[in-house]
Scaffold this active site. Structure first.
Site, PDB file in Angstrom:
ATOM      1  N   LYS A 210       0.659  -1.088   0.047  1.00  0.00           N
ATOM      2  CA  LYS A 210      -0.118  -0.067  -0.075  1.00  0.00           C
ATOM      3  C   LYS A 210       0.837   1.287  -0.069  1.00  0.00           C
ATOM      4  CE  LYS A 210      -3.604  -2.323  -0.372  1.00  0.00           C
ATOM      5  NZ  LYS A 210      -4.490  -2.922   0.486  1.00  0.00           N
ATOM      6  N   SER A 252     -11.392  -2.205   1.012  1.00  0.00           N
ATOM      7  CA  SER A 252     -10.378  -3.604   1.902  1.00  0.00           C
ATOM      8  C   SER A 252     -11.630  -4.356   2.380  1.00  0.00           C
ATOM      9  CB  SER A 252      -9.878  -2.978   2.935  1.00  0.00           C
ATOM     10  OG  SER A 252      -8.851  -2.105   2.289  1.00  0.00           O
TER      11      SER A 252
HETATM   12  P1  GTP Z   1      -8.287  -6.786   0.604  1.00  0.00           P
HETATM   13  O1  GTP Z   1      -7.391  -7.791   0.580  1.00  0.00           O
HETATM   14  O2  GTP Z   1      -8.767  -6.061   2.266  1.00  0.00           O
HETATM   15  O3  GTP Z   1      -7.924  -5.549  -0.330  1.00  0.00           O
HETATM   16  O4  GTP Z   1      -9.874  -7.295   0.407  1.00  0.00           O
HETATM   17  P2  GTP Z   1     -10.477  -7.837  -0.983  1.00  0.00           P
HETATM   18  O5  GTP Z   1     -11.168  -6.921  -1.532  1.00  0.00           O
HETATM   19  O6  GTP Z   1      -9.502  -8.603  -1.569  1.00  0.00           O
HETATM   20  O7  GTP Z   1     -11.365  -8.868  -0.164  1.00  0.00           O
HETATM   21  P3  GTP Z   1     -11.791 -10.588  -0.372  1.00  0.00           P
HETATM   22  O8  GTP Z   1     -11.924 -10.833  -1.548  1.00  0.00           O
HETATM   23  O9  GTP Z   1     -10.770 -11.068   0.648  1.00  0.00           O
HETATM   24  O10 GTP Z   1     -13.279 -10.698   0.662  1.00  0.00           O
HETATM   25  C1  GTP Z   1     -13.386 -10.109   1.700  1.00  0.00           C
HETATM   26  C2  GTP Z   1     -14.635 -10.819   2.361  1.00  0.00           C
HETATM   27  O11 GTP Z   1     -15.662 -10.537   1.618  1.00  0.00           O
HETATM   28  C3  GTP Z   1     -14.489 -12.417   2.553  1.00  0.00           C
HETATM   29  O12 GTP Z   1     -14.833 -12.609   4.092  1.00  0.00           O
HETATM   30  C4  GTP Z   1     -15.296 -12.751   1.577  1.00  0.00           C
HETATM   31  O13 GTP Z   1     -15.838 -14.205   2.071  1.00  0.00           O
HETATM   32  C5  GTP Z   1     -16.450 -11.854   1.448  1.00  0.00           C
HETATM   33  N1  GTP Z   1     -16.921 -11.891  -0.143  1.00  0.00           N
HETATM   34  C6  GTP Z   1     -16.286 -11.930  -1.116  1.00  0.00           C
HETATM   35  N2  GTP Z   1     -16.928 -11.771  -2.313  1.00  0.00           N
HETATM   36  C7  GTP Z   1     -18.041 -11.963  -1.598  1.00  0.00           C
HETATM   37  C8  GTP Z   1     -19.725 -11.962  -2.732  1.00  0.00           C
HETATM   38  O14 GTP Z   1     -19.634 -11.953  -3.719  1.00  0.00           O
HETATM   39  N3  GTP Z   1     -20.763 -11.879  -1.751  1.00  0.00           N
HETATM   40  C9  GTP Z   1     -20.658 -11.941  -0.274  1.00  0.00           C
HETATM   41  N4  GTP Z   1     -21.558 -12.054   0.299  1.00  0.00           N
HETATM   42  N5  GTP Z   1     -19.257 -11.852   0.283  1.00  0.00           N
HETATM   43  C10 GTP Z   1     -18.010 -12.139  -0.369  1.00  0.00           C
HETATM   44  C1  SPV Z   2      -6.275  -3.832   2.470  1.00  0.00           C
HETATM   45  O1  SPV Z   2      -6.375  -3.674   3.731  1.00  0.00           O
HETATM   46  O2  SPV Z   2      -6.653  -3.390   1.612  1.00  0.00           O
HETATM   47  C2  SPV Z   2      -5.148  -4.863   2.241  1.00  0.00           C
HETATM   48  C3  SPV Z   2      -4.455  -5.603   3.255  1.00  0.00           C
HETATM   49  O3  SPV Z   2      -5.272  -5.278   1.091  1.00  0.00           O
HETATM   50  S1  SPV Z   2      -3.329  -4.617   3.675  1.00  0.00           S
HETATM   51  O4  SPV Z   2      -1.969  -4.869   2.915  1.00  0.00           O
HETATM   52  O5  SPV Z   2      -3.156  -4.963   5.055  1.00  0.00           O
HETATM   53  O6  SPV Z   2      -3.397  -3.073   3.377  1.00  0.00           O
HETATM   54 MN    MN Z   3      -6.299  -4.094  -0.572  1.00  0.00          MN
END
Ligand code: GTP
Ligand code: SPV
Ligand code: MN
Length: 595
Positions: A210, A252
């Site tokens: 980040k 996130s």
């Molecule tokens: P960062 O790594 O923090 O940037 O997050 P990200 O946007 O990559 O999120 P990620 O795909 O890890 O999803 C985070 C949470 O959202 C998890 O607990 C998933 O199970 C939930 N999630 C992801 N996609 C969906 C969806 O289509 N529907 C629902 N209801 N939950 C979802």
């Molecule tokens: C987020 O928080 O959007 C992440 C995890 O992808 S971190 O690298 O901790 O920011």
């Molecule tokens: Mn992220």
């Protein structure tokens, strides 16, 4: 032989200067070799910084626990340190560079006594690509070294690049006392420098992620006329071999990782779609000589959310994290494997929780609340090359061409499943007005809605008003800019249950998005944008209860008028700096809603 694996004088002088400040016992340069990695793993295990997991079922895997007060990004301790406060803008915490350096120096002073300072030269993006940037991180944490080995490119080529070109991002990190009162995550975009002290948590300390790839890179990208964004990038291959690439920004923990490697749902499978994962968190995008927008993922690994990851939600990730993966803050099972809430299989009868305490199902804390085995923001760090859907174009210096840009967030109400912007300017308004409920990824109030423009609110390295202007300008540079969409997988019913099944089923929405991009399908005009007609989303194999489809696409004028009040408040903090085009879009939307 010289004591240094480089002749870059600027680099040598800076390493020595920082070493004088932090006073480590020794300095070790990281070369990316397997031998050196093994040695650091051994050391980390012997001092308890890592726990070696069951090497039969999880070869090359380790567990790490952070301090209980150090489990997510600390946005209130994160600063943009530009000379002028105006350049950081109202959405960032600001500190003058002089004060920031002075405050941090007091904490860094002698912080590495008795320890080793590791010097990590790394590249974000394929070395030699016009997209790529080189950084050097100094750290006293073996956990950081081992994570950086997964998340970035570290090899001989990076050092060779530093011989020719002496510009690099100077990244300094020390754990110091891991004291939240002595924790600072400082960015000096004008000096191409990052200082992070007092934390051992991913987003605060893996400075290529980040801090460099978004906060510093966004600042550089504005100057150099490109985009550094909090976006996943994925390709959707149709049976005829054509691959449409999309870039999507969600805040996130709102589903980027899951979308980036989705598995086509049963009903769509027979169409023969194939998914290619380019990246799950960060995209760097440029307008190429063909006038189109091209993207790379600057990262070499995923730092993904563990809870909820299982063979139903994300089978590709389940496969990815079976080897060479570092788990952080998950539950340790008696057989030296790991578990988290929403993992595959039975809930274990006992284990050691993320804080290192004995755990069993049903355990309650002093307040009678359930104790989680894994922290809600527990994560895994894993190489992208482990992923069964990893794109074959990861190493391509020009990246992939983007057909559609998608913005989204977690909105229990208000936002329909998908809607399309009328044009680029309207799309920028859509991105600039994303709001989402807070998640465990940041320290703060869970569930509270906050505005998170382009999912970049915590990551924009300069004044967001200038950032919006930059996005508007980028549209003018393209011959055929990507179409812009907004999605919301998280709309709920009166009982608080999700209306849309999400995950793999989201492909049904992406299919419509790509059909819109190739002008294959019509759409319905609403005040907020275009939405699909009832027959335009392929629902083969998915039976939603009656009335749910209508609820998913409902546009409630009163709710939207209410929303505009909050948008107005948000925009107003940028005063005269906010581009007038965004106020035009605001007025236009208000008028359409009232007519
Ligand atoms: P960062 O790594 O923090 O940037 O997050 P990200 O946007 O990559 O999120 P990620 O795909 O890890 O999803 C985070 C949470 O959202 C998890 O607990 C998933 O199970 C939930 N999630 C992801 N996609 C969906 C969806 O289509 N529907 C629902 N209801 N939950 C979802
Ligand atoms: C987020 O928080 O959007 C992440 C995890 O992808 S971190 O690298 O901790 O920011
Ligand atoms: Mn992220």
């Amino acid at each position: 032989m010289s004591r240094y694996p480089t002749t870059n004088k600027k680099l040598i002088d800076w390493v020595n200067k920082m070493a004088r400040l932090c006073a480590p016992d020794e300095i070790v340069w990281i070369d990316g070799s397997e031998v050196q990695k093994r040695r650091i793993e051994e050391e980390a295990v012997s001092i308890g910084e890592l726990i070696r997991l069951n090497q039969k079922s999880l070869p090359g895997c380790f567990l790490h626990r952070t301090a209980p007060n150090d489990v997510a990004r600390t946005e209130h301790l994160t600063f943009i340190c530009t000379k002028k406060k105006r350049d950081a803008g109202p959405a960032n915490n600001w500190m003058s560079p002089a004060l920031a350096y002075r405050k941090a120096k007091a904490i860094f002073k002698g912080a590495m006594k008795g320890k080793t300072m590791y010097v990590i030269p790394f590249s974000m993006g394929p070395v030699g690509s016009p997209f790529s940037k080189v950084g050097v991180e100094l750290t006293d944490s073996r956990y950081v070294v081992l994570n950086m080995l997964i998340m970035t490119k570290i090899n001989e080529q990076v050092l060779r690049h530093l011989e020719k070109e002496d510009e690099f991002t100077k990244c300094l990190h020390a754990k110091a006392q891991l004291d939240i009162d002595k924790r600072l995550i400082l960015h000096f975009p004008e000096d191409n420098t990052i200082w992070s002290v007092g934390s051992g948590y991913g987003g605060n300390v893996l400075l290529g992620k980040k801090c460099l790839s978004l906060r510093i890179a966004s600042f550089i990208a504005k100057k150099e006329q490109w985009l550094a964004e909090h976006m996943l990038v994925m390709g959707i291959e149709e049976p005829n071999g054509h691959i449409g690439y999309i870039a999507a920004a969600f805040p996130s923990a709102c589903g980027k990782t899951n979308l980036a490697m989705l598995v086509p749902p049963q009903g769509l499978k027979k169409k023969g779609y194939r998914i290619w994962t380019v990246g799950d968190d960060i995209a760097w995008m440029r307008v190429d000589s063909d006038g189109a927008l091209w993207a790379i993922n600057p990262e070499a690994g995923f730092f993904g959310v563990a809870p909820g990851t299982n063979s139903q939600t994300n089978p590709n990730m389940v496969e990815t994290i079976k080897k060479n993966t570092i788990y952080t803050n998950v539950l340790l099972k008696p057989d030296q494997t790991v578990w988290w809430e929403g993992a595959d299989g039975e809930v274990p009868e006992r284990g050691i929780d993320w804080q290192g305490r004995p755990w069993k199902p049903g355990l309650k804390d002093q307040n009678g609340l359930p104790v989680k085995g894994a922290h809600p923001n527990s994560r895994f760090t894993t190489p992208i090359t482990n992923c069964p859907t990893a794109s074959f174009r990861l190493e391509q210096h020009h990246g992939v061409p983007i057909s559609a840009i998608i913005f989204g967030g977690r909105r229990a109400h208000l936002a329909p499943l998908v809607y399309e912007a009328f044009n680029w300017q309207h799309g920028i308004f859509m991105g600039a007005t994303i709001a989402s409920e807070l998640t465990a990824a940041q320290v703060g109030k869970l569930g509270q809605v906050r505005r998170d423009p382009m999912a970049m609110f915590p990551f924009c390295g300069y004044n967001m008003a200038d950032y919006f202007r930059h996005w508007l300008k980028m549209g003018e540079k393209m011959i055929k800019p990507p179409k812009i969409f907004h999605v919301n997988w998280f709309r709920t019913d009166k009982m608080g249950e999700f209306l849309w099944p999400g995950y793999g089923e989201n492909l049904r929405v992406l299919e419509w998005v790509l059909e819109r991009c190739s002008n294959k399908v019509e759409a319905i005009h609403t005040p907020i944008g275009y939405i699909p007609g009832p027959a335009d989303i392929d629902m083969t194999g998915l039976k939603l209860p009656s009335g749910v489809f209508e609820k998913l696409f409902a546009v409630d004028r009163d709710d939207w008028i209410e929303e505009l009040k909050d948008i107005k408040k948000f925009f107003k903090q940028f005063k005269k700096d906010l581009p007038c085009q965004l106020w035009q879009e605001y007025e236009g939307l208000l008028k359409r809603l009232k007519s």
